[in-house]
Design an enzyme around this catalytic site. Structure first.
Site, PDB file in Angstrom:
ATOM      1  N   ASP A   1       1.029  -1.181  -0.115  1.00  0.00           N
ATOM      2  CA  ASP A   1      -0.148   0.045   0.045  1.00  0.00           C
ATOM      3  C   ASP A   1       0.907   1.067   0.087  1.00  0.00           C
ATOM      4  O   ASP A   1       1.678   1.375   0.838  1.00  0.00           O
ATOM      5  CB  ASP A   1      -0.686  -0.029   1.129  1.00  0.00           C
ATOM      6  N   ASP A   2       0.954   2.045  -1.149  1.00  0.00           N
ATOM      7  CA  ASP A   2       1.415   3.287  -1.104  1.00  0.00           C
ATOM      8  C   ASP A   2       3.143   3.185  -1.480  1.00  0.00           C
ATOM      9  O   ASP A   2       4.013   4.016  -1.025  1.00  0.00           O
ATOM     10  CB  ASP A   2       1.292   4.100   0.006  1.00  0.00           C
TER      11      ASP A   2
ATOM     12  N   CYS B   1      -6.158   4.008  -3.045  1.00  0.00           N
ATOM     13  CA  CYS B   1      -6.275   2.661  -2.804  1.00  0.00           C
ATOM     14  C   CYS B   1      -7.599   2.067  -3.432  1.00  0.00           C
ATOM     15  O   CYS B   1      -7.447   0.878  -4.172  1.00  0.00           O
ATOM     16  CB  CYS B   1      -6.585   2.573  -1.171  1.00  0.00           C
TER      17      CYS B   1
ATOM     18  N   ARG C   1      -7.560  -1.172  -5.882  1.00  0.00           N
ATOM     19  CA  ARG C   1      -7.970  -2.544  -5.606  1.00  0.00           C
ATOM     20  C   ARG C   1      -8.832  -3.172  -6.458  1.00  0.00           C
ATOM     21  O   ARG C   1      -9.179  -4.421  -7.088  1.00  0.00           O
ATOM     22  CB  ARG C   1      -8.083  -2.610  -4.185  1.00  0.00           C
TER      23      ARG C   1
ATOM     24  N   LYS D   1      -5.131  -5.834   3.833  1.00  0.00           N
ATOM     25  CA  LYS D   1      -6.203  -4.570   3.726  1.00  0.00           C
ATOM     26  C   LYS D   1      -7.120  -5.125   2.730  1.00  0.00           C
ATOM     27  O   LYS D   1      -6.613  -5.387   1.339  1.00  0.00           O
ATOM     28  CB  LYS D   1      -5.351  -3.429   3.439  1.00  0.00           C
TER      29      LYS D   1
ATOM     30  N   HIS E   1     -10.356  -2.797   1.763  1.00  0.00           N
ATOM     31  CA  HIS E   1     -10.837  -1.472   0.983  1.00  0.00           C
ATOM     32  C   HIS E   1     -11.792  -1.688   0.100  1.00  0.00           C
ATOM     33  O   HIS E   1     -11.592  -0.516  -1.075  1.00  0.00           O
ATOM     34  CB  HIS E   1      -9.456  -0.617   0.771  1.00  0.00           C
TER      35      HIS E   1
ATOM     36  N   SER F   1      -8.210   1.508   5.314  1.00  0.00           N
ATOM     37  CA  SER F   1      -6.877   1.889   5.570  1.00  0.00           C
ATOM     38  C   SER F   1      -6.563   2.041   7.186  1.00  0.00           C
ATOM     39  O   SER F   1      -7.386   2.240   7.961  1.00  0.00           O
ATOM     40  CB  SER F   1      -6.789   3.280   4.869  1.00  0.00           C
TER      41      SER F   1
ATOM     42  N   HIS G   1       1.444   2.427   3.782  1.00  0.00           N
ATOM     43  CA  HIS G   1       0.598   3.484   4.060  1.00  0.00           C
ATOM     44  C   HIS G   1       0.727   4.112   5.514  1.00  0.00           C
ATOM     45  O   HIS G   1       0.929   3.402   6.290  1.00  0.00           O
ATOM     46  CB  HIS G   1      -0.722   2.973   3.856  1.00  0.00           C
TER      47      HIS G   1
ATOM     48  N   ASP H   1      -0.536  -0.722  -4.822  1.00  0.00           N
ATOM     49  CA  ASP H   1      -1.779  -0.347  -5.324  1.00  0.00           C
ATOM     50  C   ASP H   1      -1.592   1.161  -5.784  1.00  0.00           C
ATOM     51  O   ASP H   1      -2.205   1.399  -6.664  1.00  0.00           O
ATOM     52  CB  ASP H   1      -2.557  -0.344  -4.024  1.00  0.00           C
ATOM     53  N   ASN H   2      -0.740   1.893  -5.623  1.00  0.00           N
ATOM     54  CA  ASN H   2      -0.378   3.391  -6.065  1.00  0.00           C
ATOM     55  C   ASN H   2       1.064   3.917  -5.550  1.00  0.00           C
ATOM     56  O   ASN H   2       1.634   3.182  -4.627  1.00  0.00           O
ATOM     57  CB  ASN H   2      -1.448   4.417  -5.443  1.00  0.00           C
TER      58      ASN H   2
ATOM     59  N   LYS I   1       1.339   9.429  -5.069  1.00  0.00           N
ATOM     60  CA  LYS I   1      -0.095   8.867  -4.792  1.00  0.00           C
ATOM     61  C   LYS I   1      -0.891  10.117  -5.116  1.00  0.00           C
ATOM     62  O   LYS I   1      -0.763  11.218  -4.718  1.00  0.00           O
ATOM     63  CB  LYS I   1      -0.240   8.555  -3.386  1.00  0.00           C
TER      64      LYS I   1
END
Ligand code: MG
Length: 479
Positions: A50-51, A90, A94, A147, A149, A172, A245, A297-298, A318
């Site tokens: 994540d991130d 996010c 996903r 996660k 989301h 998150s 994240h 994811d980003n 992001k």
């Protein structure tokens, strides 16, 4: 188990003995020729951060974060340098990975509420077919860890989307904050108590607040438990780390160990986790039958400075449709099948569903449009070039940019999380050559009017054929 087709054949009592013997021989041959269910179906493990920024791994050029396990995986497998996500934040990202479809097609993006929140009433509709539900149809065992989301209400959780089990947080790790305090200070102190995020098992809450200092280790243990439980049955494990994240939390064995500070500690723990998972696949004797994909994811959340990552030489992070927001450090490994190399072809998380379904021996349903391409022939070396030559960059519900080959046109831009209220429209669009200029510094629109026209036509054609649905991200439980 009888060979396939056996139940349909009946030996009549009067069948002469010779014919019975011949039929038996044919069935024996069929039994040898027909593989047992699952025998030719590879396992899939997707490790989704994540991130994480494009420049956050040592094998992608980070000078101080140490990621030895991922570096070995990249050397033994394929390091993808042009691999994209479906969105720069996010929830839509996903949704794109799990469905193989752009989020505008399934309502999983919004210009107003860009992701789902604890008060959101929506989620991924059950009419969508996820990787998990598609593979389940092909006889796969499935597990989601980490996660989610894509909706925290029961009808949207992983167990409603083809996953047999779920262990993780539903949104998150910075949400449900009980009182506003500095993310920086809480993280440095290891104090997770103000983030009242639940840790769930299937549809039940196991712990609240989730102890985020042990969460990477516990996700890893759960994924390994599933690898051992599934054994020789074909499986799909979706391991979506909650980190890096913000707020950043790491286990005690990783605290203050990285030269790159707390962010480095977190990435190095994720790297350890990758090593543990690959070891578990080895020990279970299934590594040569397992495709592992590692990505995020980003891009990095740049406003958090040393608590955020870096996109390396790519621009922005992001929340933006510059390359740093949507191009991710991606590594795939499949020992014995995948030729080790650095891949400069384009790929995207959108491609995973068609690729996995193809490798599992299934076919895609024909009642919906897919945005993903089947990469299977390329990653196994059967095809010399990949099938993807275009990428569409969405910001919320709007198409901001298009890539075709090495050219990328921006119709709109918005810098990520820096207070720029409205997107800037570019007419004529900005044009960059990502081969010569991966950092998107020099607009070459004036020198390439023909290319610009082609890019505009590509965007128009894409938008004309798009079936949009209303956003599921805007509704609130209190509405
Ligand atoms: Mg993210």
């Amino acid at each position: 188990m009888p060979p396939k087709g056996f139940a349909k054949l009946n030996c009549d009592e009067d069948t002469p003995a010779l014919m019975k013997a011949a039929l038996f021989s044919i069935l024996c041959l069929l039994a040898v020729a027909s593989p047992a269910p699952g025998a030719n179906q590879p396992n899939f493990v997707v490790i989704f951060c994540d991130d994480l920024g494009y420049g956050d791994l040592s094998s992608f050029g980070h000078p101080t974060i140490k990621t030895p396990h991922l570096d070995v995986m990249a050397a033994e497998g394929q390091k993808w340098t042009n691999f994209y996500v479906a969105a720069c934040v996010c929830t839509p990202s996903r949704a794109g990975l799990l469905t193989g479809r752009l989020p505008v097609r399934n309502g999983m993006c919004s210009d107003t509420r860009r992701v789902l929140f604890p008060d959101s009433s929506g989620g991924l509709p059950t009419t969508e077919i996820t990787i998990s539900s598609a593979l389940k149809k092909e006889g796969y065992r499935t597990a989601a860890v980490g996660k989610w989301h894509l909706g925290h209400l029961p009808e949207f959780l992983p167990t409603s989307h083809g996953f047999e089990s779920y262990f993780g947080i539903p949104y998150s790790n910075d949400m449900d904050m009980l009182r506003r305090e500095s993310h920086f200070e809480l993280a440095e102190k290891g104090d997770f108590s103000l983030y009242n995020v639940p840790l769930m098992e299937d549809e039940k809450i196991l712990e609240r607040p989730a102890d985020q200092t042990t969460i990477t280790r516990r996700y890893t243990e759960e994924a390994i438990r599933k690898i051992n439980e599934f054994g020789d049955e074909p499986f799909f494990i979706y391991l979506a780390h909650s980190l890096p994240h913000i707020p950043l939390f790491r286990g005690k064995d990783f605290a203050n160990t990285s030269t790159a500070g707390i962010y480095g500690d977190v990435i190095e723990e994720i790297d350890w986790s990758v090593g543990e998972i690959r070891n578990a696949l080895d020990k279970a004797g299934v590594s040569e039958n397992t495709l592992v994909v590692f990505t995020s994811d980003n891009g990095p959340w740049l406003k958090f400075k040393h608590h955020g990552g870096t996109a390396g030489m790519l621009r922005d992070g992001k929340g933006s449709t510059w390359e740093g927001g949507m191009r991710e450090p991606t590594i795939m490994a499949w020992p014995g099948t995948m030729e080790p190399k650095i891949v400069h072809e384009m790929g995207a998380t959108l491609d995973l569903l068609p690729t996995f379904v193809s490798l599992a021996g299934g076919t895609l349903p024909d009642d919906r449009t897919y945005d993903g391409h089947d990469l299977s022939r390329f990653i196994t070396g059967e095809a010399k070039t990949g099938p993807r030559d275009e990428m569409f960059y969405y910001h919320g519900e709007q198409l901001f940019a298009v890539r075709k080959g090495q050219f990328k046109a921006h119709f709109k831009t918005k810098t990520s999380y820096t207070g720029q209220k409205n997107a800037e429209t570019h007419d004529p669009p900005l044009l960059y050559h990502l081969g010569l200029d991966p950092g998107e510094q020099w607009d070459v629109a004036a020198e390439n009017p023909g290319v610009l026209k082609e890019m505009q036509e590509l965007a128009e054609k894409h938008e004309q054929g798009l079936e949009r649905v209303p956003s599921h991200l805007v509704g609130k439980i209190s509405d």
